[in-house]
Design an enzyme around this catalytic site. Structure first.
Site, mmCIF file in Angstrom:
data_model
loop_
_atom_site.group_PDB
_atom_site.id
_atom_site.type_symbol
_atom_site.label_atom_id
_atom_site.label_comp_id
_atom_site.label_asym_id
_atom_site.label_seq_id
_atom_site.Cartn_x
_atom_site.Cartn_y
_atom_site.Cartn_z
ATOM 1 N N ASP A 4 0.871 -1.187 0.000
ATOM 2 C CA ASP A 4 0.000 0.000 0.000
ATOM 3 C C ASP A 4 0.896 1.222 0.000
ATOM 4 O OD1 ASP A 4 -2.208 1.905 0.589
ATOM 5 O OD2 ASP A 4 -3.334 0.103 1.054
ATOM 6 N N HIS A 15 -3.065 2.932 -4.534
ATOM 7 C CA HIS A 15 -2.393 2.510 -3.293
ATOM 8 C C HIS A 15 -0.995 1.951 -3.586
ATOM 9 C CE1 HIS A 15 -5.756 3.062 -0.469
ATOM 10 N NE2 HIS A 15 -6.504 2.851 -1.539
ATOM 11 N N GLU A 52 -10.428 2.688 -4.566
ATOM 12 C CA GLU A 52 -10.134 4.115 -4.361
ATOM 13 C C GLU A 52 -9.186 4.725 -5.398
ATOM 14 O OE1 GLU A 52 -10.775 4.514 0.412
ATOM 15 O OE2 GLU A 52 -8.801 3.860 -0.220
HETATM 16 C C1 ACM Z 1 -10.626 0.057 1.590
HETATM 17 O O1 ACM Z 1 -10.946 0.272 2.754
HETATM 18 N N1 ACM Z 1 -10.011 1.005 0.885
HETATM 19 C C2 ACM Z 1 -10.882 -1.205 0.939
#
Ligand code: ACM
Length: 547
Positions: A210, A271, A328
């Protein structure tokens, strides 16, 4: 005279020893049972009988299938008998019998078991090794807690006579750990896996990459861990850490013995900050708030790079699923518009929007995962990417978007339920708590327990497509083991019951009674927790930095 006194002393010692030994021989062994049967998750059917089975040091354990050896060894350890008492030559008359059925018992399904404890014998019976393993975990929970202390006490355990017939409500009973934001290491991961096993949970979703750290060694791209493994959410200057491939193999084996499948997550195309720190040539930029957040998914080389990473990952994890994130991306993909390779891709593939570019990427990478012989798992954003529902598992996490769950089900995807409330364990669990997330609500113990039957703000319809439930520990504000345990326990036990026990057999008051015994177990095992019965007794461990 001197010599005589030596003889006198020696004979006094000998006399004492004789008295001691003859005393031992006549004092009967003391067998202790636990005061009550407090099994979490609550078994589906349980009838308590009279009497108890005393587990002598000589108790023999016999099993009928070579694959049951781990179950036999776990049991021997829990009940404090020597591995020498285990026999793979099957003897149905043995004191403790572990048995996989030759013919499937329909009621027991893939993971169910029966456990019969009479005064003379203990028998666990199941259709699978997993089922026998869960019977063994039930025995572990029936033992007096003092046996867990393993401090050389010479009392022996006894089990109350009981008949149990048990099987899980859901096949996916998961826990996700984010080790990118903070890195906890092998010992803590294995401790968590062991507690998951105690609670009959079977899926460990390992969020390994991430923004703040890349935690899995990839041999072809060593800088991912050399550079990307440094730092954490608290500070880029912190040591961080990563798992070598050798360590990952050890964790996978530790989990296998406990019937836990690990689902590794390599998050893409967003991410990706830690990866982009290591290999900036694959970065697709970001925003001021989320710099270098995405991969450059217009470049062909990015697809080869990510495919190589997924290949090495696949080779390490024998389970059927690889999680590729997908969440996201819109946070920070605005720079894509200005990247020539992405413009060329849009032209070539007739992609009108950045969102279409993202779904093009998702389809391609899901194809790579498929070609590696694995099933794709992704966050609920991927529902709209045109993926094959037969080859994709969707994790519904946006509790404020129940439509996303409905859409996933309508499109025939298999779904794992992990809505932020109540399944994200970085949300606070009590109204007085300050550290951790709160939105319009939080993840109270009761909220976790009642899920998915009484969700406060959305209705989860019953469906065969729902594979199960998963808790997720995101770790931005979980910087040490003390906060880790505090956020996870006892909520993990409530989640386990939500995953395993049918709605008709769940009972919040009764669970709370059983939890009291489990809190004693946490004390013995050195596990921290939030005391939901006496919140002031366990004040919230604070996270030291304001961001
Ligand atoms: C998440 O909480 N971005 C999957």
């Amino acid at each position: 005279m001197k010599r005589k006194s030596i003889y006198t002393l020696a004979s006094i010692w000998l006399g004492c020893l004789l008295v001691l030994f003859s005393g031992c021989a006549t004092i009967p062994t003391e067998y202790i049972t636990s005061n009550e049967i407090a099994i979490i998750p609550q078994p589906q059917k349980m009838v308590v009988g009279d009497g108890q089975f005393n587990i002598s040091a000589k108790a023999g354990i016999s099993y009928n299938d070579a694959e049951l050896v781990d179950c036999a060894e776990f049991l021997a350890e829990y009940v404090n008998v020597s591995n020498k008492n285990i026999s793979s030559k099957f003897n149905p008359e043995a004191d403790i019998v572990l048995k996989v059925n030759e013919q499937n018992d329909q009621y027991l399904g893939d993971e169910g078991y029966t456990l019969k404890i009479s005064k003379d014998q203990v028998v666990i019976n199941a259709n699978s090794v997993a089922g026998v393993f869960y019977g063994v975990q039930t025995i572990r929970q029936m033992l007096p807690i003092s046996i867990e202390q393993k401090d050389g006490i010479d009392v022996r355990a006894a089990l109350k006579c009981v008949e149990i017939m048990d099987q899980p409500r859901y096949g996916w009973r998961g826990f996700m750990l984010d080790e990118s934001r903070h890195f906890f290491g092998q010992e803590q991961v294995e401790k968590t896996l062991d507690m998951m096993a105690l609670y009959k949970m079977n899926r460990f979703h390992w969020h390994l990459t991430d923004m703040n750290g890349w935690r899995i060694e990839i041999k072809k791209y060593p800088k991912l861990t050399e550079v990307g493994g440094k730092g954490d959410w608290t500070s880029g200057e912190n040591a961080g850490g990563f798992y070598t491939q050798e360590q990952i193999k050890q964790v996978v084996e530790f989990a296998r013995k406990r019937n836990i499948v690990i689902i590794p997550e390599i998050d893409m195309p967003g991410h990706a900050t830690a990866a982009n720190k290591a290999y900036p040539e694959f970065s697709g930029g970001g925003t001021d708030r989320h710099p270098e957040f995405t991969f450059n998914i217009g470049k062909e080389e990015t697809y080869s790079y990510l495919s190589d990473i997924l290949k090495e990952t696949t080779e390490l994890f024998p389970g059927p699923w690889i999680h590729f994130g997908g969440d996201e991306v819109h946070f920070a993909n605005k720079q894509w518009k200005d990247i020539p390779e992405i413009q060329e891709l849009m032209e070539k593939e007739n992609l009108k929007t950045l969102y279409e570019v993202e779904t093009y990427f998702n389809r391609r990478m899901a194809g790579v995962i498929d070609s590696l012989g694995k099933t794709t798992a992704g966050w609920d954003e991927v529902v709209d990417a045109g993926l094959d529902p037969e080859k994709t598992v969707v994790m519904w996490w946006r509790h404020n978007m129940p439509t996303q769950l409905a859409k996933a089900l309508d499109k025939d995807f298999k779904v794992v339920l992990c809505p932020r409330i109540p399944c994200y364990f970085d949300f606070v669990q009590h109204k007085t708590h300050k550290m951790g997330r709160t939105w319009s609500g939080f993840g109270s113990l009761e909220g976790v327990y009642q899920f998915p039957d009484m969700p406060e703000s959305y209705k989860v319809k019953d469906s065969e497509q729902i594979m199960g439930i998963q808790a997720c520990l995101w770790t931005e504000r979980v910087h040490n083991l003390e906060r880790f345990d505090y956020m996870v326990y006892p909520r993990l036990s409530a989640l386990a019951e939500s995953c395993w026990t049918n709605q008709a057999n769940k009972d919040w008051d009764n669970y709370q009674q059983r939890l009291k015994s489990h809190i004693q177990l946490y004390d013995v095992l050195g596990i921290g927790y939030f005391d939901a019965f006496d919140p002031e007794k366990t004040p919230e461990p604070m996270w030291p930095i304001q961001k």
